[in-house]
Design an enzyme around this catalytic site. Structure first.
Site, PDB file in Angstrom:
ATOM      1  N   TYR A  13      92.713  22.973  32.896  1.00  0.00           N
ATOM      2  CA  TYR A  13      92.873  21.564  33.315  1.00  0.00           C
ATOM      3  C   TYR A  13      93.561  21.409  34.667  1.00  0.00           C
ATOM      4  CZ  TYR A  13      97.338  21.225  30.451  1.00  0.00           C
ATOM      5  OH  TYR A  13      98.553  21.371  29.881  1.00  0.00           O
ATOM      6  N   GLU A  14      93.521  20.194  35.173  1.00  0.00           N
ATOM      7  CA  GLU A  14      93.978  19.893  36.548  1.00  0.00           C
ATOM      8  C   GLU A  14      93.263  20.748  37.588  1.00  0.00           C
ATOM      9  OE1 GLU A  14      95.520  17.283  36.753  1.00  0.00           O
ATOM     10  OE2 GLU A  14      96.274  17.159  34.719  1.00  0.00           O
ATOM     11  N   GLY A  15      91.984  20.973  37.380  1.00  0.00           N
ATOM     12  CA  GLY A  15      91.208  21.791  38.307  1.00  0.00           C
ATOM     13  C   GLY A  15      91.218  23.231  37.823  1.00  0.00           C
ATOM     14  N   GLN A  50      91.051  26.171  42.314  1.00  0.00           N
ATOM     15  CA  GLN A  50      92.313  26.359  43.042  1.00  0.00           C
ATOM     16  C   GLN A  50      92.148  27.453  44.092  1.00  0.00           C
ATOM     17  OE1 GLN A  50      94.707  24.224  42.281  1.00  0.00           O
ATOM     18  NE2 GLN A  50      93.564  23.443  40.524  1.00  0.00           N
TER      19      GLN A  50
END
Lengths: 618, 618
Positions: free
Chosen positions: A459-461, A466
């Site tokens: 999650y969050e990318g 990243q």
């Protein structure tokens, strides 16, 4: 049942010896951060998390969340714990004082978030997302929202969410289908479906404030495949009267279903349906209706900037979840290794009077634990340093220092998010492995750590995103300025300590790792412009090199400090000696991985791209 | 819902081109293994597993096993599937014809076990352990057992288990507390508790035959901390009349509870209680009562040898489970990568008419898939080669060849068990990662692969134990003879192909990996005798080097074969071209890891052993 003891001593070391935060009285929120004060906060937070949140961690996993009559019921005890959490003030630790917060800086809030997440990752997502939401709302909301809504979120009377993902799109916001149409009264009418919404609904607070991204259509009501039409909105579960701040009628936002997941089962992951929901555009006046929806606008809206700001903080938070799960897992793995007996030490019985030795005598068991432990404490040092940079970039009176802090924080955020969560997952697995078959059984709680840890990589990318962010954006931003600053700092540290014999075991491997890092960066500079796929194929290797070397640099700095303290006879000698061993471990046994990362990085993209798509499913 | 298609073409390639099994008509069971015959078996097995077992995989996970009134109920559909499985003859594929089996060799049975395990790992554990049990019983049992019990296990009328682990002891058999006391009638009375017994009870067959290790006490009934008192027994759930083979009364063995586990939930993991159970000692006459229980005897009993034989086959089987889960996971990961769209290829839109490109265009997504895919197919080649060695070591008319096959199989078994299961877990995680957040949701089935795969690293001897077995036993056994044979084979292959320009992309990295392997072995020879902890600290690194290089050698051989086929214009060119890319991938991108393994290996044990035990829990 697993146990947990918050690493208070380590935080105190990082705050007052490693970062010397008490010297930064020039920054707001730092004036009172004496060792006495931070000790009181850390010990209070530790006690709460150990005694209230940790005992709910396995219950939350067993019971999970349930959707009943359109409302999510959280696991037994979560609601009461959330009340206690807010009453004790943990929800408002970092919020600005104008909104009722304690105004404490990121070093404190991220430290506390690590402790909370170790104790109960699923639980801490409710206040964690509320914090992210109120920060974004405070940054982008209208005055009436700041007056009536933000303070209620800060106090924990209401919660908040981030609504980004849709069934068919995550990272690629252009594909978004949720639509927000401007109404006569300046509000927007929102329709669409969002998925993976943590805390999208629950029974812990009366109201929930959703921070939502959606597209504004053109005059004919059509959506365009264009990032500039994506905007940031607030959508409350119950509509709030802008004058009085009272909750009024139910808004057109509801939970469609909740996901059955691998882990973090105590956190409700909701499908949210927006049906003619009243939405408030953030970050400035309502966008004027125009027929130009299809055209590209170059600048992001202030609202979207707020959304990306929220995402950056969230990425750091997720990286810290990687540390958190590593910490609690290795604590339990180590305790088991001291207790469980089997066989004899390879060099002869350590415990000849007993029928067998504890398994901590085996080098390979130690490898599992030390690799996790040296990651956790090295990563914590980096996380706290970057947390400090967050404060510096915002508040330093020195423009140059602000700029440098901002550069470094931006450069390192994707590394922290991806590398820490990969290593946190590895640490959870390593610690579970120490338990042998017992680790696979749910009672011991070790396999829950593995399942919970796994979400952090996603999650969050997702971590691959990243890595691409690092090589394609961050390394080259501002003409490589951030990268040069970062290289310069490590190089200066190496130069400064190269002559020191005692530092040799740390500086030599750090230098090796650093050289490989610069070779990787050089390769990228030469090869990515020729073929952008070379950036993609090198991205994960480069990110891993950053992770290993940056933690190596942290460890080398901590080793230096520990040696100084030992020489001066200051403090707890055992603490510093232990740090020296962990530093040596990281530099001896993790830096070698950079050899592999670099060899692979330099292979380029050709073989990766050679196979036809269809051959992947042949 | 995940899908699965058995890799029939790959097995046919391995059987008839890579291993050329049809040329080994000198070995029993191989006479009829023409391509037509193996195709028929593989396609039949594939159809059964794809259509009957795979659809039960998610159901089994959701429902799990339940203990009701002292009896385990398996998930819906398992019982019927097991009946069909046995009726179709899959249970008796490898059993000797004298017991009603089909007498097919290991290459076939292990190939089928991979397919079954990909389709439904939890289900295949019931027949898998039954096969292990009947093989051990056929090897060590009394004539009446071979007459009445083994055939019923071969036909699937009855099942079997392996009962080794106790709550306080797994690997260290000396610590065992289950006691078997000789009775006047020559049977033994068994008391104790065994845990982690897969299929310890279930509702699929009337009787279950437990293969149990337990200690024989001395004259005073005392147990000794002595391996020579550990023996191997058969304990049926219902006692069997030795004359007629009929089931008679219930024996004193019962299921105490079943474990709630991370995965393989369709497989019942039981706590088994032995309360005055009637047990039959295996591997020869009942041990004479004596007061010498406390003394060491040097030779293992025939029964225990049978038990260890069972364990070796089981280790190979677990390694293959690592391949199996990797295969099914990467199939689904690849399908998703072709279907899911997001963003644009880094080199420009591949699919400009659509709103986004499929994510397979991204090098980092390809990395996740190719690393898994090249592991799976390289590992399968090695597994099939070693399966072949199993037949050769037993049946070759050439003593030298038997000896060599046995040496190599013993050397590589721990590598297969540990390296394949680590990489299988990694492959499951990689493929789940391709799904982003969707992978974390249970519906897609990807997280189940991760949870199921995790057990493989733990059972049949945790992977750390395998690494120690490799460096402390296998590498040095018979004065290093197996190791020298193995090195000699790789070296010969390198020499043979070094001059071939087309083989350069494969031979050069293989040579690099091989040189690192020999350096690792040399370091061990020099440093382990000085300090046995150096063997322990190097063990995992050495095992990983073995894994990478051996698969590299397999890939180089397959690449050579593929080039020959392409040059000759024989067969399916796409198949061979794809193999060449996968071979290049493995050699380019996995061999670099050996650099890290070797650097770390050469660090020795000092830092690992430096920290006091107490400092681990500080």
């Amino acid at each position: 049942m697993p146990t947990y003891k918050a690493p208070v001593e380590d935080f105190k070391f990082l705050f007052h010896e490693f970062l010397q935060i008490d010297k930064r009285t020039d920054l707001p929120g730092f004036e009172d951060l004496t060792p006495d004060m931070t000790t009181a906060i850390l010990e209070g937070g530790a006690k709460f998390c150990e005694e209230v949140l940790q005992p709910l961690n396995q219950v939350g996993d067993e019971e999970g969340c349930v959707l009943e009559n359109g409302v999510v019921r959280t696991p037994k005890g979560f609601k009461e714990a959330f009340q206690q959490y807010c009453e004790a003030g943990w929800n408002r630790l970092g919020a600005p004082e104008e909104f009722g917060g304690a105004g404490l800086p990121s070093v404190i809030t991220f430290a506390f978030s690590e402790i909370g997440s170790s104790a109960n990752q699923a639980f801490t997502m409710y206040p964690g997302l509320t914090n992210a939401a109120y920060s974004a709302l405070a940054a982008t909301g209208e005055p009436w929202m700041k007056e009536h809504i933000v303070p209620k979120m800060v106090s924990g009377e209401w919660c908040g969410t981030m609504c980004l993902t849709e069934p068919h799109c995550g990272t690629d916001l252009k594909l978004m289908k949720t639509k927000a149409e401007l109404q006569e009264d300046g509000t927007y009418k929102m329709n669409g479906t969002k998925i993976f919404i943590s805390g999208g609904d629950h029974d812990m607070t009366d109201n929930i404030i959703h921070m939502v991204i959606a597209k504004i259509p053109d005059e004919e009501g059509k959506l365009h495949n264009d990032l500039s039409t994506v905007n940031f909105f607030m959508v409350p579960k119950f509509i709030v009267d802008p004058e009085t701040g009272e909750m009024t009628k139910r808004n057109g936002v509801s939970v469609g279903s909740i996901e059955k997941k691998m882990g973090i089962k105590g956190s409700a992951t909701c499908v949210m349906n927006f049906d003619d929901a009243v939405a408030y555009k953030l970050g400035g006046a309502p966008q004027k209706k125009s027929a130009e929806g299809g055209e590209k606008k170059k600048s992001k809206s202030a609202g979207m900037a707020g959304m990306f700001g929220m995402m950056n903080g969230a990425r750091m938070g997720v990286g810290i979840q990687g540390i958190a799960v590593g910490e609690v897992a290795v604590q339990n793995g180590a305790a088991y290794a001291l207790e469980r007996t089997a066989g004899r030490a390879l060099t002869g019985a350590k415990n000849p009077d007993a029928s067998a030795d504890p398994i901590i005598v085996f080098p390979d068991v130690r490898r599992l634990l030390l690799s996790s432990r040296s990651f956790v404490e090295g990563a914590r040092a980096l996380a706290m340093w970057v947390s400090m940079l967050f404060s510096v970039q915002q508040h330093s009176p020195d423009e140059k220092e602000r700029e440098e802090a901002s550069d470094l924080a931006q450069l390192l955020t994707p590394v922290i998010k991806a590398y820490f969560t990969d290593k946190g997952f590895e640490a959870a697995n390593n610690s579970m492995q120490v338990f042998g078959g017992h680790g696979y059984v749910r009672d011991h709680g070790m396999e829950q750590f593995v399942r919970d840890a796994r979400i952090n990589q996603v999650y969050e990318g997702a971590n691959g995103i990243q890595a691409l962010d690092l090589v394609a954006r961050k390394m080259s931003m501002k003409g490589g300025r951030a990268l040069m600053t970062y290289f310069g700092k490590i190089e200066a540290f190496i130069k400064e300590n190269e002559g020191n014999d005692k530092m040799k075991p740390f500086i030599e491997p750090l230098k090796t790792g650093y050289e490989r890092m610069t070779k990787g960066a050089t390769w990228l500079m030469e090869n990515a412009p020729k073929n952008y796929d070379n950036a993609g194929s090198a991205s994960y290797e480069m990110l891993n090199i950053f992770g290993v070397v940056t933690l190596g640099w942290m460890w080398a700095q901590m080793a230096k400090l520990a040696q100084e303290k030992l020489e001066a006879g200051e403090g707890n000698a055992e603490f510093y000696k232990r740090k020296l061993v962990l530093a040596k471990y990281w530099l001896e046994r993790e830096v070698p991985n950079t050899a592999a990362y670099l060899e692979r990085l330099q292979m380029g993209a050709d073989t990766l791209m050679e196979l036809d798509e269809d051959a992947f499913v042949a």
